[in-house]
Design a protein around this motif. Structure first.
Motif, mmCIF file in Angstrom:
data_model
loop_
_atom_site.group_PDB
_atom_site.id
_atom_site.type_symbol
_atom_site.label_atom_id
_atom_site.label_comp_id
_atom_site.label_asym_id
_atom_site.label_seq_id
_atom_site.Cartn_x
_atom_site.Cartn_y
_atom_site.Cartn_z
ATOM 1 N N SER A 1 0.832 -1.205 0.000
ATOM 2 C CA SER A 1 0.000 0.000 0.000
ATOM 3 C C SER A 1 0.866 1.254 0.000
ATOM 4 O O SER A 1 0.569 2.231 -0.684
ATOM 5 C CB SER A 1 -0.942 0.011 1.207
ATOM 6 O OG SER A 1 -0.215 -0.002 2.417
ATOM 7 N N GLY B 1 -1.737 -8.132 6.730
ATOM 8 C CA GLY B 1 -2.135 -7.527 8.000
ATOM 9 C C GLY B 1 -1.233 -7.925 9.157
ATOM 10 O O GLY B 1 -0.712 -9.032 9.204
ATOM 11 N N GLY C 1 -5.388 -9.450 9.411
ATOM 12 C CA GLY C 1 -6.186 -8.230 9.312
ATOM 13 C C GLY C 1 -5.417 -7.000 9.740
ATOM 14 O O GLY C 1 -4.369 -7.095 10.385
ATOM 15 N N LEU D 1 -15.263 -2.885 1.858
ATOM 16 C CA LEU D 1 -14.116 -3.636 2.359
ATOM 17 C C LEU D 1 -14.557 -4.950 2.988
ATOM 18 O O LEU D 1 -15.617 -5.030 3.597
ATOM 19 C CB LEU D 1 -13.366 -2.780 3.387
ATOM 20 C CG LEU D 1 -12.792 -1.481 2.816
ATOM 21 C CD1 LEU D 1 -12.244 -0.601 3.932
ATOM 22 C CD2 LEU D 1 -11.710 -1.772 1.780
ATOM 23 N N ARG D 2 -13.746 -5.977 2.850
ATOM 24 C CA ARG D 2 -13.959 -7.225 3.586
ATOM 25 C C ARG D 2 -13.321 -7.028 4.961
ATOM 26 O O ARG D 2 -12.145 -6.687 5.063
ATOM 27 C CB ARG D 2 -13.324 -8.404 2.840
ATOM 28 C CG ARG D 2 -13.938 -8.638 1.456
ATOM 29 C CD ARG D 2 -13.358 -9.883 0.776
ATOM 30 N NE ARG D 2 -11.908 -9.811 0.598
ATOM 31 C CZ ARG D 2 -11.302 -9.083 -0.341
ATOM 32 N NH1 ARG D 2 -11.997 -8.365 -1.199
ATOM 33 N NH2 ARG D 2 -9.987 -9.084 -0.423
ATOM 34 N N GLU E 1 -4.102 -2.540 0.613
ATOM 35 C CA GLU E 1 -3.548 -3.858 0.953
ATOM 36 C C GLU E 1 -4.528 -4.957 0.544
ATOM 37 O O GLU E 1 -4.124 -6.026 0.098
ATOM 38 C CB GLU E 1 -3.263 -3.943 2.460
ATOM 39 C CG GLU E 1 -2.098 -3.069 2.940
ATOM 40 C CD GLU E 1 -0.737 -3.526 2.429
ATOM 41 O OE1 GLU E 1 -0.577 -4.714 2.121
ATOM 42 O OE2 GLU E 1 0.160 -2.662 2.310
ATOM 43 N N GLN E 2 -5.797 -4.680 0.684
ATOM 44 C CA GLN E 2 -6.800 -5.699 0.360
ATOM 45 C C GLN E 2 -7.129 -5.739 -1.130
ATOM 46 O O GLN E 2 -7.523 -6.786 -1.638
ATOM 47 C CB GLN E 2 -8.093 -5.415 1.149
ATOM 48 C CG GLN E 2 -9.123 -6.499 1.024
ATOM 49 C CD GLN E 2 -10.380 -6.159 1.802
ATOM 50 O OE1 GLN E 2 -11.215 -5.385 1.355
ATOM 51 N NE2 GLN E 2 -10.508 -6.745 2.981
ATOM 52 N N ASN E 3 -6.976 -4.614 -1.813
ATOM 53 C CA ASN E 3 -7.467 -4.509 -3.188
ATOM 54 C C ASN E 3 -6.399 -3.954 -4.126
ATOM 55 O O ASN E 3 -6.329 -2.753 -4.358
ATOM 56 C CB ASN E 3 -8.710 -3.601 -3.232
ATOM 57 C CG ASN E 3 -9.822 -4.119 -2.343
ATOM 58 O OD1 ASN E 3 -10.548 -5.034 -2.714
ATOM 59 N ND2 ASN E 3 -9.937 -3.535 -1.145
ATOM 60 N N VAL F 1 -9.703 -4.840 8.678
ATOM 61 C CA VAL F 1 -9.810 -5.093 7.241
ATOM 62 C C VAL F 1 -8.942 -6.306 6.933
ATOM 63 O O VAL F 1 -7.768 -6.346 7.308
ATOM 64 C CB VAL F 1 -9.332 -3.855 6.453
ATOM 65 C CG1 VAL F 1 -9.133 -4.190 4.983
ATOM 66 C CG2 VAL F 1 -10.318 -2.712 6.631
ATOM 67 N N LEU F 2 -9.522 -7.292 6.281
ATOM 68 C CA LEU F 2 -8.778 -8.517 6.000
ATOM 69 C C LEU F 2 -7.791 -8.286 4.862
ATOM 70 O O LEU F 2 -8.147 -7.756 3.814
ATOM 71 C CB LEU F 2 -9.739 -9.643 5.627
ATOM 72 C CG LEU F 2 -10.774 -9.978 6.712
ATOM 73 C CD1 LEU F 2 -11.686 -11.109 6.247
ATOM 74 C CD2 LEU F 2 -10.102 -10.346 8.023
ATOM 75 N N ALA F 3 -6.537 -8.668 5.106
ATOM 76 C CA ALA F 3 -5.509 -8.545 4.070
ATOM 77 C C ALA F 3 -4.363 -9.439 4.477
ATOM 78 O O ALA F 3 -4.003 -9.494 5.653
ATOM 79 C CB ALA F 3 -5.039 -7.092 3.935
ATOM 80 N N ASP F 4 -3.787 -10.123 3.490
ATOM 81 C CA ASP F 4 -2.715 -11.081 3.791
ATOM 82 C C ASP F 4 -1.552 -10.410 4.505
ATOM 83 O O ASP F 4 -0.840 -11.037 5.275
ATOM 84 C CB ASP F 4 -2.203 -11.719 2.497
ATOM 85 C CG ASP F 4 -3.278 -12.583 1.862
ATOM 86 O OD1 ASP F 4 -4.222 -12.972 2.584
ATOM 87 O OD2 ASP F 4 -3.193 -12.858 0.653
#
Lengths: 568, 568
Positions: free
Chosen positions: B22, B217, B405, B190-191, B454-456, B212-215
């Motif tokens: 990000s 995190g 996350g 956001l997930r 980070e998620q998208n 927020v879910l992100a690998d």
């Protein structure tokens, strides 16, 4: 908004430490709460107004083609060293050390940061012209913060900075911002003037201040109704008078036993105050100075300080006066000083004939005094006075008027100063590195709220221009919860007005009507509708504009028409 | 917006000091420029996204009945002394001295200021419950600022504080905020998960983090798909295992010459890793401790520190290990220590039979070990491990899954702590002074922007959820200025989309198509339309969604239908 679900907290007493009416009213209306000297919390009510101002400023900046960004409040010392302002800015700069002992300041302005941004981001003439703006919190460590948000330490500001390849391009953007500011203050519903602030080194009108007119304003503004001319009294030029008349009277020593001021002497002698000359004794780096002004004129210290040898001066004390002139204050004058002095005459004084001065002898003045015949010509003749109402405007448009104002905006042509100091350069169409020209454009967003109140209030409280009002309409409910029909009618009107997009507040707090009306007037809601059992019985609603003397009874249709017509 | 009149400045190179994607993408897209460590300027592009987040947060807070105000960034030391946090807050508190040598801090949070506001403003139960919020700049002097705005020092936060007469009322508002946060992150596209952060003193679920879910995190989250259960791995309870089985094997000393880890020993002996026990040697205020965990489990230091005598601990060094156990690390175990030690067994370990431990002799382990028979029972049996995927969820809803996350929001029941410390009191209906109960509710507005990336994202750049996109549609013009029909078609489509209220950006910079498409993908615009001479000839427009593999050729009507359907 239903007031029962809002946080309104008005205060009856005038707070002791609030010196000016806007500060008093903002505290009484509960718009503001002090946290520390010059540091305030904006309550929900205050913030509603602040956001209205902010929104109009943003819209007009966008419309003018400026591009919003957001710079940090904390700025590193290194940038301020590059422009020399880490030292030069003075005590208003709040300096900070972080945990790693690095030095920062809380930005009082952002020339350094935007110029650093520009030197990294702007490389080609194709990226110019560009104007960046932000609406952001600033801090100036005022030595004497006071007047609430009028001179707070932490405040909200819109600042904009433009970059150009040529001074002509800068001048065009300057005019564009001047026009945008004019739209902003017009939309805010404020009476204001764009005041020429300096005719400095960059040429033309390189700087204008936008001032909201208010009797309590710190700045005196000279303006001509016949033209757009306006200038701070300190800056406005007093036009040169006509040629000096020939002497007509003989020099005469007259007894003025207790008359020390020009006004007293003029009254005693039966001459016009404008025929007297006052002598102001000063000590400067070039020695003892007498500044000569017409009895009805005021010294302008800024103009005086621009003369050679007068950059720094102070009033002479009595011992110095006696030493140089041989007389006590009250009877002093430029004729036959005991020691050598410098004579500085205002242009009006230099053009006078047959005038009155102190005789340098206690209890005496001289009348029928004339330059050359009775006195040597002055060492300096210059414009050293404030203009006053009735003087001719410098643009030749007629007589000046004087008003007081509060500075809320400033447009300025900075030229290449910051870009040169920080090495910002762009390549021109020929591939040659050029130092860009900068303009800067500020608006005191939080200050506008206070200035608007200074201009728009009465004994009952604030009278918001509608563009700044927290709500356009207040519905005052008499005895809510006790009469169902009243509650229903209030709720229905509330819903209907909201449906029309009109910002409405429903006062359902259940206060008695006197207290309720006082609150609504204090917080300055432009329109008020009262819903009571008695009114409902007649099918009439009581409507009153904040600026109207009386209320009127209207039926529903008339009411809606009136409200729609009076809301923005 | 026409890009030729905007300031877009993308960068090809991945900046050297940007460690996470990000941060890299925000710098490459030109959303952010570093001013100093942890201090960033939001460029016009970045600010557009930040403002979208801010607007959604504000709308949902208003919808939930919270009332916006604006507190200062600079806070006086005195308030922080009242709660003891001037000292306790630690190095993150940026302390400041003004020109009068008064001490302040740059607010990292506002519990003190809002409680001071409340004690002055809230006097009666009639004013409660109330929830104040602000969206405001904060500063935390991170010792190691990094990851761009993910862990910046100066950042934008929404913080809210509610006041209540009873804990039940607080619990209702807590749920209201929980629901508002759920709407906010849902609207942002956001997930995310609401993670139970603590089951502390106040009872129930007193604190939830929204992640927020992100690998990438920082936080590991354990959750059950079958229920809403989610908790930080550090907080999630590992359910107690079944009863201990009876011993079946004899104790046996086995040679493990080079096998030091449980995995190596299990492989050598041909036993399941879950039959091995690892011994972690610690030194605490209560002396030498062996923490025992199943070979496939990880120590949870937070859980361990809650045991008596273990509030502070560190890993033992080799000398201490030899002194207490008579062996080097790699072969240590709880049987027959040389000196008295404290044994702390995870609940899983306490329920094991016939397991493997180090023999406290270099090159040897013991197998077939059993509690009671071969070892004394442990001094403490407790849940001291992290849960892992496949464990049973604490709410009994089935197997846990683990995701990573990024914490972007936090709701917390503060109780009476701040109100009591600062003497805030309100009168209840009986006229009795009561200390109000407080909740606080934070959202990291600027952090959300980074977390969303980070998620998208993909190899080409950012893939904004449409609610956060700077614009919904980019019109890419091939060879503007050279073919009049292309320019006209682009301008017409631009005007038509604007007329529909769709945020559209027109790329009229005249870049070659490759560079233009790369920019538009990098900055993550959800929809793209290409206008070229060739396309116009066929009456077709090239349309591509940012998340689609390919573009499609659509006629004008199809295009408008698609864009309208895909825009918020």
């Amino acid at each position: 908004m239903r007031l029962s679900q809002f946080h309104l907290n008005t205060v009856k007493e005038v707070p002791a430490d609030a010196e000016i009416v806007s500060h008093q009213l903002m505290l009484r209306a509960g718009m503001l709460r002090k946290l520390a000297a010059g540091i305030y919390t904006w309550t929900p009510l205050g913030l509603r107004v602040l956001r209205k101002v902010e929104a109009i400023v943003r819209e007009e900046m966008n419309r003018a083609g400026a591009i919003e960004l957001l710079m940090p409040s904390i700025q590193p010392r290194e940038l301020w060293e590059e422009t020399g302002r880490w030292q030069k800015f003075g005590g208003q700069l709040l300096k900070i050390r972080d945990r790693k002992d690095q030095e920062y300041c809380y930005g009082p302005t952002h020339e350094e940061v935007i110029t650093d941004f520009a030197r990294n981001e702007l490389k080609s003439y194709r990226q110019l012209p560009i104007n960046f703006f932000q609406i952001q919190t600033k801090f100036r460590d005022e030595i004497r913060p006071r007047f609430g948000v009028m001179r707070a330490r932490e405040f909200l500001m819109k600042d904009a900075y433009s970059f150009h390849l040529t001074p002509e391009c800068l001048a065009r953007e300057y005019q564009n911002m001047y026009d945008a500011y004019t739209r902003i203050f017009t939309r805010l519903g404020l009476r204001f003037r764009a005041v020429q602030a300096d005719t400095g080194a960059i040429g033309g009108s390189a700087s204008h201040e936008f001032s909201v007119l208010a009797d309590s304003g710190e700045d005196a503004i000279a303006f001509s109704s016949a033209s757009g001319y306006a200038a701070n009294v300190e800056m406005a030029e007093a036009l040169a008078p006509g040629a000096r008349a020939a002497p007509a009277e003989a020099l005469q020593r007259v007894a003025t036993p207790t008359q020390k001021t020009c006004a007293e002497v003029a009254a005693l002698l039966g001459v016009d105050l404008a025929r007297t000359v006052k002598s102001i004794a000063l000590v400067s780096e070039s020695g003892f100075v007498l500044a000569l002004l017409r009895g009805d004129h005021l010294l302008n210290e800024i103009k005086l300080a621009k003369l050679p040898g007068l950059a720094e001066f102070r009033l002479a004390n009595e011992a110095e006066i006696v030493e140089h002139l041989g007389s006590e204050p009250g009877f002093i004058g430029p004729r036959e000083p005991r020691k050598a002095i410098t004579l500085v005459a205002d242009r009006s004084v230099a053009a006078m004939a047959d005038f009155v001065i102190g005789a340098n002898a206690v209890g005496y003045h001289l009348r029928g005094v004339n330059w050359g015949r009775d006195l040597p010509e002055p060492d300096h003749v210059a414009d050293i006075r404030n203009v006053q109402a009735g003087d001719a405007a410098a643009d030749g448009s007629g007589a000046l008027q004087i008003a007081r104002g509060i500075e809320v905006g400033h447009v300025f042509q900075l030229g290449q100063k910051y870009a040169a100091a920080m090495g910002a350069q762009v390549l021109d169409a020929q591939g040659k590195a050029q130092t860009p020209f900068m303009g800067c454009y500020g608006i005191g967003v939080s200050r506008i709220v206070a200035a608007a109140i200074e201009q728009n209030h009465d004994a009952a409280g604030i009278r918001w221009p509608r563009a700044m009002a927290p709500w356009q309409v207040a519905i005052c409910v008499i005895n809510p919860k006790s009469v169902a029909a009243v509650d229903q009618a209030a709720a229905a009107l509330y819903a209907e007005l909201q449906g029309c997009g009109i910002e409405v507040v429903l006062d359902d707090r259940g206060l008695r009507s006197g207290a309720m009306f006082a609150d609504i007037e204090l917080i300055g809601i432009p329109q008020r509708v009262v819903i009571s059992e008695r009114g409902l019985a007649t099918g009439q609603l009581e409507y009153r504009r904040r600026d109207a003397a009386d209320s009127e009874m209207l039926n529903k249709e008339q009411l809606m028409t009136r409200i729609r017509a009076d809301s923005p």
